[in-house]
Design a protein around this motif. Structure first.
Motif, mmCIF file in Angstrom:
data_model
loop_
_atom_site.group_PDB
_atom_site.id
_atom_site.type_symbol
_atom_site.label_atom_id
_atom_site.label_comp_id
_atom_site.label_asym_id
_atom_site.label_seq_id
_atom_site.Cartn_x
_atom_site.Cartn_y
_atom_site.Cartn_z
ATOM 1 N N ASP A 298 -10.179 7.919 0.732
ATOM 2 C CA ASP A 298 -10.007 7.407 -0.628
ATOM 3 C C ASP A 298 -8.701 6.618 -0.710
ATOM 4 O OD1 ASP A 298 -10.198 6.944 -3.352
ATOM 5 O OD2 ASP A 298 -9.331 8.888 -3.897
ATOM 6 N N PRO A 299 -8.666 5.410 -0.119
ATOM 7 C CA PRO A 299 -7.423 4.633 -0.103
ATOM 8 C C PRO A 299 -7.089 4.061 -1.475
ATOM 9 C CG PRO A 299 -9.207 3.337 0.803
ATOM 10 C CD PRO A 299 -9.761 4.714 0.559
ATOM 11 N N THR A 300 -5.820 3.786 -1.698
ATOM 12 C CA THR A 300 -5.370 3.160 -2.941
ATOM 13 C C THR A 300 -5.540 1.646 -2.828
ATOM 14 O OG1 THR A 300 -3.116 3.080 -2.078
ATOM 15 C CG2 THR A 300 -3.711 5.003 -3.405
ATOM 16 N N PRO A 301 -5.535 0.923 -3.953
ATOM 17 C CA PRO A 301 -5.704 -0.536 -3.891
ATOM 18 C C PRO A 301 -4.688 -1.243 -3.006
ATOM 19 C CG PRO A 301 -6.068 0.236 -6.137
ATOM 20 C CD PRO A 301 -5.592 1.421 -5.348
ATOM 21 N N ASP A 302 -3.423 -0.786 -3.003
ATOM 22 C CA ASP A 302 -2.431 -1.458 -2.162
ATOM 23 C C ASP A 302 -2.722 -1.241 -0.677
ATOM 24 O OD1 ASP A 302 -1.501 1.316 -2.870
ATOM 25 O OD2 ASP A 302 0.047 0.844 -1.407
ATOM 26 N N GLN A 303 -3.270 -0.077 -0.332
ATOM 27 C CA GLN A 303 -3.637 0.162 1.069
ATOM 28 C C GLN A 303 -4.790 -0.740 1.490
ATOM 29 O OE1 GLN A 303 -4.308 4.418 0.605
ATOM 30 N NE2 GLN A 303 -2.390 4.910 1.659
ATOM 31 N N ILE A 304 -5.748 -0.932 0.590
ATOM 32 C CA ILE A 304 -6.860 -1.830 0.865
ATOM 33 C C ILE A 304 -6.349 -3.255 1.060
ATOM 34 C CG2 ILE A 304 -8.915 -2.893 -0.140
ATOM 35 C CD1 ILE A 304 -9.513 -0.110 0.801
ATOM 36 N N THR A 305 -5.412 -3.668 0.225
ATOM 37 C CA THR A 305 -4.858 -5.025 0.319
ATOM 38 C C THR A 305 -4.171 -5.231 1.659
ATOM 39 O OG1 THR A 305 -4.540 -5.093 -2.081
ATOM 40 C CG2 THR A 305 -3.340 -6.712 -0.776
#
Length: 279
Positions: free
Chosen positions: A97-104
């Motif tokens: 469950d990654p955070t949006p900044d990790q996805i970016t």
């Protein structure tokens, strides 16, 4: 064989008793422009939110460049509430469950259906702030005052991006002071500032006239080629979708109902029924 950049497997997003996305599977291959279309409320933006860490899907997997980046299965109370399909398919899979900044940071950038610029910042600072996602600062470089070279590089790259978007003349203006169409361009520039390989565009042509929509389509092709991007977009402007997309996925009530080339999708009775409400 095409190289998968993005892959969704049985992705389901359930809110309470409402299944917004239901067992969605799709693939986006390297270098493609792929569209996700469907009537209002079909679950398109929800699917984007599951990919980009805004929502944790209730079930299913998301892979990026062959690596699982999002994974979940019904847990807790959702075990009883779950109304989607394949409830037990991923029980043995480790949840991610990654955070949006990790996805970016992985190389996935997006724009939003409702423009989300930093309202108190200038046009220049909106893009510069996004550039810091890839900054090479650390405590040592800051202490030794080496980081000014990095800051200079980022400012030069920000100016170049703005010039490419015909926005450099507005660099010192507040972002929210721009006309609507230019705010859309600024949001794309900010996404490009994170150096993505996959660009997700959520209704980029919203509010644009036919001429502006045509120019946007040409611009999307231009940046795809220049930055070696793969593009996955949600769009309601069918002229843009049919002319510039290589493949199209169609969802209705969260379910995939059609997939194929623009010609195949355009002639599919299920798509006509979903949009026109006729058999």
């Amino acid at each position: 064989m095409p190289e998968n950049v993005l892959r969704l497997q049985d992705v389901t997003m359930q809110f309470g008793g409402v299944v917004a996305v239901n067992n969605l599977s799709l693939e986006v291959n390297r270098g493609e422009i792929v569209a996700l279309i469907g009537p209002n409320g079909a679950g398109k933006t929800t699917a984007f939110n599951c990919v980009t860490g805004v929502y944790e899907p209730t079930n299913g997997l998301v892979s990026f460049n062959g690596e699982t980046i999002v994974a979940n299965h019904p847990r807790g109370k959702m075990k009883k509430l779950y109304a989607g399909e394949n409830a037990k398919a991923y029980l043995g899979v480790k949840t991610f469950d990654p955070t949006p900044d990790q996805i970016t940071r992985l190389g996935i950038a997006r724009t939003f259906q409702n423009i989300r610029l930093w309202k108190s910042m200038t046009v220049f600072d909106n893009v510069l702030t996004a550039k810091h996602m890839r900054a090479k600062h650390n405590v040592l470089t800051a202490t030794l005052r080496i980081s000014h070279r990095e800051e200079k590089r980022m400012r030069e790259e920000t100016a170049a991006l703005l010039e490419e978007q015909n926005l450099l003349r507005y660099a010192d203006d507040l972002a929210v002071s721009l006309p609507y169409g230019l705010q859309r361009r600024l949001e794309i520039a900010r996404a490009l500032a994170t150096d993505p390989t996959l660009l997700l565009l959520d209704e980029p042509a919203a509010g644009m006239n036919p001429q502006e929509t045509q120019e946007l389509g040409e611009f999307i092709v231009q940046i795809k080629n220049k930055y070696d991007l793969t593009v996955f977009m949600i769009e309601h402007h069918m002229d843009l979708v049919m002319k510039f997309s290589e493949r199209i996925y169609v969802i209705d009530f969260g379910k995939l109902i059609s997939h194929g080339t623009p010609a195949v999708v355009q002639a599919d009775p299920r798509v006509i029924n979903a949009y026109l409400g006729v058999s």
